[in-house]
Design an enzyme around this catalytic site. Structure first.
Site, PDB file in Angstrom:
ATOM      1  N   CYS A 116      -0.898   3.846  -6.459  1.00  0.00           N
ATOM      2  CA  CYS A 116      -1.763   3.269  -5.422  1.00  0.00           C
ATOM      3  C   CYS A 116      -2.028   1.848  -5.878  1.00  0.00           C
ATOM      4  CB  CYS A 116      -3.067   4.058  -5.326  1.00  0.00           C
ATOM      5  SG  CYS A 116      -4.349   3.219  -4.376  1.00  0.00           S
ATOM      6  N   CYS A 147       0.867  -1.177   0.000  1.00  0.00           N
ATOM      7  CA  CYS A 147       0.000   0.000   0.000  1.00  0.00           C
ATOM      8  C   CYS A 147       0.903   1.225   0.000  1.00  0.00           C
ATOM      9  CB  CYS A 147      -0.863  -0.041   1.258  1.00  0.00           C
ATOM     10  SG  CYS A 147      -1.849   1.434   1.538  1.00  0.00           S
TER      11      CYS A 147
HETATM   12  N1  DGL Z   1      -4.072   0.751  -1.897  1.00  0.00           N
HETATM   13  C1  DGL Z   1      -3.652   1.874  -1.191  1.00  0.00           C
HETATM   14  C2  DGL Z   1      -2.429   2.556  -1.738  1.00  0.00           C
HETATM   15  O1  DGL Z   1      -1.628   1.914  -2.385  1.00  0.00           O
HETATM   16  C3  DGL Z   1      -4.571   2.769  -0.448  1.00  0.00           C
HETATM   17  C4  DGL Z   1      -5.921   3.059  -0.901  1.00  0.00           C
HETATM   18  C5  DGL Z   1      -6.709   3.689   0.213  1.00  0.00           C
HETATM   19  O2  DGL Z   1      -7.040   2.956   1.133  1.00  0.00           O
HETATM   20  O3  DGL Z   1      -6.953   4.903   0.166  1.00  0.00           O
HETATM   21  O4  DGL Z   1      -2.213   3.709  -1.521  1.00  0.00           O
END
Ligand code: DGL
Length: 248
Positions: A207, A76
């Protein structure tokens, strides 16, 4: 790690996003056991204060360590931005792999000198993003786009599906048989078209939810821009660390 222990790598994300990283890792290291936490009870992380994301990340890490993981991939970008320094200091014996928008290769490969980065607000506020940008994209125009609605769209797209089914669908997308995106195209187009109009020739998926929309983003970009997906490089980095430690 002792000789009799099973090698197990933990992954976490606010939701299903990080499964694209898990999938790339499994393809590269098929014999390694994995654990995945989708913290959907707290998804999205994107707009939460850093302190809160740190606490949520630490709770995920504790669970993964309890499950016997020896290495943790913070799958993430937002959690990496808020928590990776803290986690590394708090658990110095555990190797952590983090996610960071691929601005460096984008800037290096761009011919127009204009690149677009799609990420959450939390990622754009982080030290890592800003340092990398200052260091490697000095002569590049970086257009930062917060696309939080993609996170929600991806979570909805997979609603009711288990991890195995999502991984299979990701496999189909990688093989060219794109998943059904329903009415997501206008939502995605609204963020991508302005980047293309501004002359971007690289679009960075900053993301981990966004690679799940890659076939759709690529279709919109056509031959105007290349879409940069972090998953293969992160998987390679994770494998490198395991090999350096003699665990693989
Ligand atoms: N998948 C996440 C990232 O790579 C976060 C998305 C979220 O929860 O806002 O930033």
């Amino acid at each position: 790690m002792s000789g009799s222990q099973v090698l197990r790598v933990g992954f976490f994300d606010s939701g299903v996003g990080g499964l694209c990283i898990l999938r790339a890792f499994q393809a590269l290291c098929p014999g390694v056991e994995t654990e995945y936490i989708a913290d959907t009870a707290h998804c999205p992380y994107g707009n939460r204060p850093s302190e809160e994301i740190r606490k949520l990340s630490e709770a995920n890490v504790r669970k993964l360590l309890k499950a016997g993981c020896q290495m943790i991939v913070v799958a993430c970008n937002t959690a990496t931005a808020a928590a990776i320094d803290y986690l590394r200091a708090k658990y110095p014996d555990v190797p952590f792999v983090g996610l960071e928008p691929a601005i460096k290769p984008a800037a290096q490969k761009s011919k127009t000198g204009i690149v677009g980065v799609l990420a959450t607000a939390g990622t754009f506020h982080g030290r890592l993003y800003n340092e990398t940008k200052a260091k490697f994209a000095k002569n590049t125009t970086v257009l930062a786009v917060v696309a939080d609605e993609f996170v929600e769209a991806v979570e909805k797209m997979y609603a009711g599906m288990g991890v195995e089914e999502i991984l299979l669908r990701l496999g189909d997308a990688a093989g060219g048989d794109a998943p059904r995106y329903g009415d997501l195209e206008p939502i995605v187009r609204r963020r991508i078209e302005p980047l293309l109009k501004a002359g971007c020739d690289k679009v960075v998926l900053g993301c981990t939810h966004f690679p799940h929309l890659k076939p759709l983003i690529e279709k919109i970009c056509g031959d105007r821009a290349e879409v940069l997906d972090p998953a293969p490089a992160v998987a390679r980095q994770a494998k490198r660390i395991l090999m350096e430690r003699g665990w693989l």
